[in-house]
Design a protein around this motif. Structure first.
Motif: not given
Length: 1055
Positions: A469, A471-472, A598-599, A601-603, A605-606
């Motif tokens: 959950s 990610t980093q 996960k990365s 999805r984060e990209e 969102l970013q």
């Protein structure tokens, strides 16, 4: 053998001839260098492909002892650089320091030829440095436009730098030519004498260089104007115009000299310089061509004469007059003498003479055209030869590159073969290593540790799955897990290698023991064979040894069995380890797949966050643009004209705007660093838009109450602030221009508004506004009274001087006092004219207001007028006191000269103060300008009479050094040089003191730094002054508030 000896003798004779030519060309006689000697030196450089022999002889010349010798040496070096072998440039560059030292030596001595040698040495150094830096341009400057384009390149910075270097090159050439011609004009030397020809002969090479350098500057300036704006190149255009007029004057003067008429054809430059602002003017430019006529100089058999040969052959001029009597004699012999005077044959003779003259003129014209054609063909031949040489060089370079590529190809093939052999060897070594690893790898003890570590890894993998959950943090944990797993695998390999090494060491030890025992057995066998006679004792020992051997063999067999079991265990351990590796790899692959999802999805969102942040920025920028546009619209709103503001409030708003610009710049840099946080930039933009709009509105309101010039500049800067602000905001709205957005231009405009507001702040509040009108009349009356008092005192001094002095002193004092009286009368007339013009200004501009109200409304102009009138009265008083001291021989003439300059400056200040508000068509203004010119003429007359009187009264001792010895003269010369250096040091210190005094003077007077630079003769920087379409009015510099003046502090300046 005989041929070799002949070759050596010829080479020796050629070297002797060259040395003889050098010694005859460079001597101390004041005569020009003979062309044949210079030609032999140049041919020698082409024979030896350099100037080594020339410099080996030239270094031994006593250049420091004779200026004429140094002058002719520089002339020969110039000829060698231009016409010698191309390697001569490198040879001359090696002796660059010698030429510099020679120029510095003669530049410090007061000698007419020494000054020329110093300038010539500087020209040679500049020429060598330029051609060494730009080797494609030959030393004779004969290159085509294509070569010049290639040297300049496409980088505009290189073109700009090359243009500056060509300007410097041409400056050194023109400075030498102007100095030579100035010395000829001030001395008795003329161009037909050897003394004049000695100075003029190097100018032939200078003319050739200048024609090419002029063409280079025209081409480069047109290229610069095609790439850069015209304002940026204003300095280049001014410098070119100065050089153009200097070069044209030099060519015209040289063309009129008899010396150059037969030696060189000097081209004519156009009447006006090219217009670089129009690109079409380049087509009108014609390259100036210098023509050197090919005239064979008669070679003399005996070169040992020291008499200089004349360079102008005058025999051709006298030939027609000598041939006329001979023609009449032949005519008389053939047809008989004329009978009694004029008849038809005389008419025919006259006609034939006229036809002959016409034919001669046509012949000269044809010869000139043929010579021009020959020159053009020669230039074409030179260009073709240069192209051919360039093609040859390129061909040679291509051959060299081809050979290098071939060698690199062979080396690459060899490396490939070696690489293949190394790979084969590496494969064999790897195979052997794997076999050794499978054979000797003992991993049984580490199996349990590996299982435990694997279980630990599985637990960490499970923890990693739970922490996906974050990610980093998950990514970092996976990386740490991978690193730990790799570390464990490496550690296991290291342990396995250590065990393998231990097993190898034990095997080697056993082998050594076995070999030792085997050797011992062999030794024992030998002992048994050699000692067969030894009986039972040897038999017992043999049996014991046999038993020992059997024991050792049994132990060896046991060791081999243990080794085989270890090998089998190692194989089992290796297989299990391989299975564990495959399973760990599969698990890591699954973890990496989840991490990548996960990365992603984060990209996403970013990216969505960045887009939202940028949309917020665009909205804020749009709102800021509307605020500033609304402020700009109020500048032209008629309802806004009645709005006013004080300069103090404008200064406060401008300072606040400068602070907000700093915040905007910081927020912009923070946003570029982290585009996910735009809050700082949004807050800074909001504050900046309101403060900038407030500054624009208050600047316009302040301009409504300011003088015309300040109002125009303030309004223009307010519009410029709005324009720059909108451009900056426009750059922020686009992602393409977001990086280059810079508020520095806004800061510059706001700083200009701040300076204008500070200038508009009220000053000089120690005098009340209602007293200014009375104070103007009082000061003008006081000035007139001071001038009348000065005239009266000068008359008294005149009468006293006539009683006390006589002869030359009386004449000098009368001349000085008469000129001072004329100056005072001119100043009195100027003051009266200025008073009439001021009355006209007041009557024309006050309207329904009173005179005092007019002066109060224009307080700054009034204060400037008061300051100017005070300065005039003070200057007149000081001049009378200085004249009194000079007449009584208690003062210095220089004080009177300085007072004259100060009076001229003060009257100029008064005239400028009066002109500010005067009508241009006013007759009184014209009378004031005429009175001002009269004052300047009288001040110049005072200076001239003072200098003349000083020269008449100074005693000049005759310098007689005939009785001194050589050592005494040298000592006197050194003492004189010491005094000169001391005086120069004192002069430099006094100039520094004068500069500090002026700086302190203007600091006390309250003059800004820009006005101070203008008062000192320095050009203000174009970057700090805004360009205005209207012509600026003359600025007025004020005198310092000295003790002799009334105690009213002077003002800054007014327009």
């Amino acid at each position: 053998m005989s041929k070799h000896i002949d070759t050596l003798l010829k080479g020796k004779k050629g070297e002797d001839d060259k040395l003889s030519s050098i010694s005859k060309a460079i001597n101390s006689n004041e005569a020009p260098v003979k062309e044949k000697h210079a030609r032999r030196i140049i041919l020698g450089t082409h024979r030896e492909k350099g100037a080594f022999t020339f410099w080996s002889y030239a270094l031994g010349l006593p250049l420091s002892s004779n200026s004429i010798l140094s002058w002719k040496f520089c002339h020969v070096v110039h000829k060698v650089l231009r016409d010698g072998h191309h390697n001569s440039l490198q040879d001359c560059m090696r002796h660059h320091s010698n030429i510099v030292e020679t120029g510095q030596l003669w530049g410090n001595l007061h000698d007419r030829y020494g000054q020329l040698v110093a300038l010539y040495a500087k020209l040679l150094c500049t020429k060598m440095e330029f051609h060494v830096k730009h080797s494609e341009i030959r030393a004779n400057l004969e290159v085509t436009d294509e070569v010049l384009e290639r040297v300049a390149g496409t980088d505009i910075n290189n073109v700009f730098q090359l243009t500056v270097e060509v300007f410097d090159y041409l400056d050194t050439e023109l400075r030498l030519a102007e100095t030579v011609i100035r010395q000829l004009n001030t001395s008795i030397a003329i161009s037909t004498l050897t003394s004049g020809q000695c100075r003029l002969s190097p100018l032939i090479q200078v003319i050739q260089d200048c024609s090419h350098l002029y063409h280079f500057t025209v081409k480069l300036l047109f290229k610069l104007h095609a790439c850069l704006p015209a304002d940026t190149l204003q300095g280049h255009r001014d410098r070119f115009h100065d050089q153009f007029h200097s070069l044209k004057t030099f060519f015209n003067k040289a063309r009129d000299m008899m010396y150059f008429k037969r030696l060189i054809q000097i081209p004519k430059l156009p009447e006006s310089p090219p217009n670089f602002l129009h690109a079409a003017s380049l087509a009108k430019h014609a390259r100036p061509v210098v023509v050197i006529p090919d005239e064979d100089e008669p070679e003399q058999v005996d070169d040992d004469d020291d008499d200089p040969e004349p360079l102008i052959n005058v025999s051709d001029v006298t030939m027609p007059s000598m041939a006329v009597p001979q023609q009449f004699d032949i005519f008389d012999q053939t047809f008989g003498p004329a009978n009694g005077g004029f008849d038809d044959r005389d008419i025919q003779i006259e006609n034939l003479k006229r036809d002959l003259e016409l034919l001669r003129t046509d012949l000269e014209r044809v010869k000139g055209e043929a010579q021009r054609y020959i020159t053009q063909l020669k230039s074409q031949i030179n260009s073709l030869e240069a192209e051919l040489e360039e093609q040859r060089v390129q061909k040679q370079r291509a051959l060299v590159e081809n050979e290098q590529l071939r060698m690199e190809l062979e080396a690459t093939r060899r490396r490939n073969a070696e690489h293949e052999s190394v790979q084969a060897t590496f494969g064999e070594a790897e195979t052997r290593a794997q076999a050794t690893e499978q054979r000797y790898n003992k991993l049984k003890e580490k199996h349990t540790e590996l299982v435990s570590s694997h279980a630990e890894l599985l637990r960490k993998s499970a923890d990693t799955v739970k922490m996906l959950s974050a990610t980093q943090q998950t990514q970092e944990e996976v990386e740490r897990t991978k690193q730990q797993l790799a570390f464990e695998v490496d550690r296991i390999k290291q342990d396995a290698d250590m065990k393998l090494e231990e097993q190898k060491f034990e095997m080697e030890k056993l082998k050594r023991e076995f070999e030792e025992k085997k050797a011992e057995v062999e030794r024992v066998k030998g002992t048994l064979q050699s000692n067969e006679k030894v009986g039972e004792q040897q038999t017992r020992s043999m049996s014991a040894l046999q038993a020992e051997k059997e024991r050792l063999m049994h132990s060896v067999s046991e060791k081999e069995a243990a080794l085989s079991s270890l090998r089998h265990a190692a194989q089992l351990q290796q297989s299990s380890l391989q299975q564990e590796r495959e399973r760990s790899t599969r698990e890591l692959g699954e973890l990496q797949g989840r991490l990548q999802e996960k990365s992603c999805r984060e990209e996403q969102l970013q990216q969505k966050l960045l887009e939202e942040q940028f949309s917020l920025l665009q909205g804020t920028v749009s709102e800021a643009e509307s605020i500033i546009q609304d402020a700009v619209a109020k500048l032209d709103d008629p309802l806004h004209i009645r709005c006013t503001s004080s300069p103090d409030y404008l200064v406060s708003r401008a300072e606040a705007t400068l602070g907000s610009i700093d915040k905007v710049k910081k927020g912009h840099s923070d946003y570029l660093t982290n585009m996910g946080d735009v809050g700082g930039l949004l807050r800074a933009l909001t504050q900046f838009s309101h403060l900038a709009a407030d500054t624009i509105i208050n600047g316009s309101a302040t301009a409504h109450m300011a003088p015309t010039d300040h109002a125009d500049r303030l309004t223009e800067n307010c519009r410029g602030c709005a324009t720059q602000s909108l451009q900056f905001l426009k750059d922020l709205k686009s992602k393409a221009s977001l990086q280059r957005a810079d508020p520095a231009s806004i800061r510059i405009v706001v700083q200009k508004i701040l300076r204008l507001g500070e200038e508009l702040r009220p000053k000089g509040m120690d005098v009340r506004q209602d007293e200014l009108g009375d104070l103007v009349d009082k000061e003008m009356a006081a000035t007139s009274a001071a001038i009348e008092e000065a005239v009266r005192r000068i008359d008294e001094m005149m009468n006293q001087a006539r009683k006390d002095t006589s002869g030359v002193k009386l004449e000098v004092n009368e001349r000085i006092l008469y000129s001072c009286t004329d100056l005072m009368k001119a100043i009195h007339l100027l003051v009266l004219t200025s008073t009439d013009l001021q009355k006209e200004i007041v009557e024309g501009g006050r309207g329904a207001a009173t005179i005092k109200e007019f002066y109060a409304r224009n307080s700054r102009w009034t204060e400037g007028l008061i300051s100017a009138s005070k300065a005039v009265g003070w200057g007149a008083t000081q001049m009378v006191e200085s004249a009194d001291k000079v007449v009584l021989h208690t003062g210095k003439y220089e004080e009177l000269i300085v007072c004259s300059h100060e009076i001229a400056a003060s009257t100029a200040q008064l005239v400028a103060s009066s002109k500010v508000k005067a009508d241009r068509n006013s007759t009184k203004l014209t009378a004031l300008q005429q009175a001002s010119r009269r004052v300047n003429e009288m001040a110049a007359k005072v200076v001239a009479s003072t200098k003349t009187g000083q020269e008449n009264l100074e005693d000049k001792d005759t310098m007689d050094f005939s009785g001194m010895s050589l050592i005494k003269l040298k000592m006197e010369e050194m003492e004189s040089q010491v005094k000169v250096l001391e005086l120069e040091n004192q002069l430099g210190n006094e100039r520094l003191r004068l500069g500090e005094l002026r700086k302190k003077h203007y600091d006390i007077a309250g003059v800004p730094a820009a006005d101070l630079s203008e008062g000192n003769g320095l050009a203000p920087s174009s970057a700090s002054e805004p360009s205005s379409p209207k012509p600026s009015k003359p600025s007025i510099m004020r005198k310092p508030a000295l003790a002799q003046k009334p105690n009213l502090p002077p003002k800054n300046m007014f327009r």
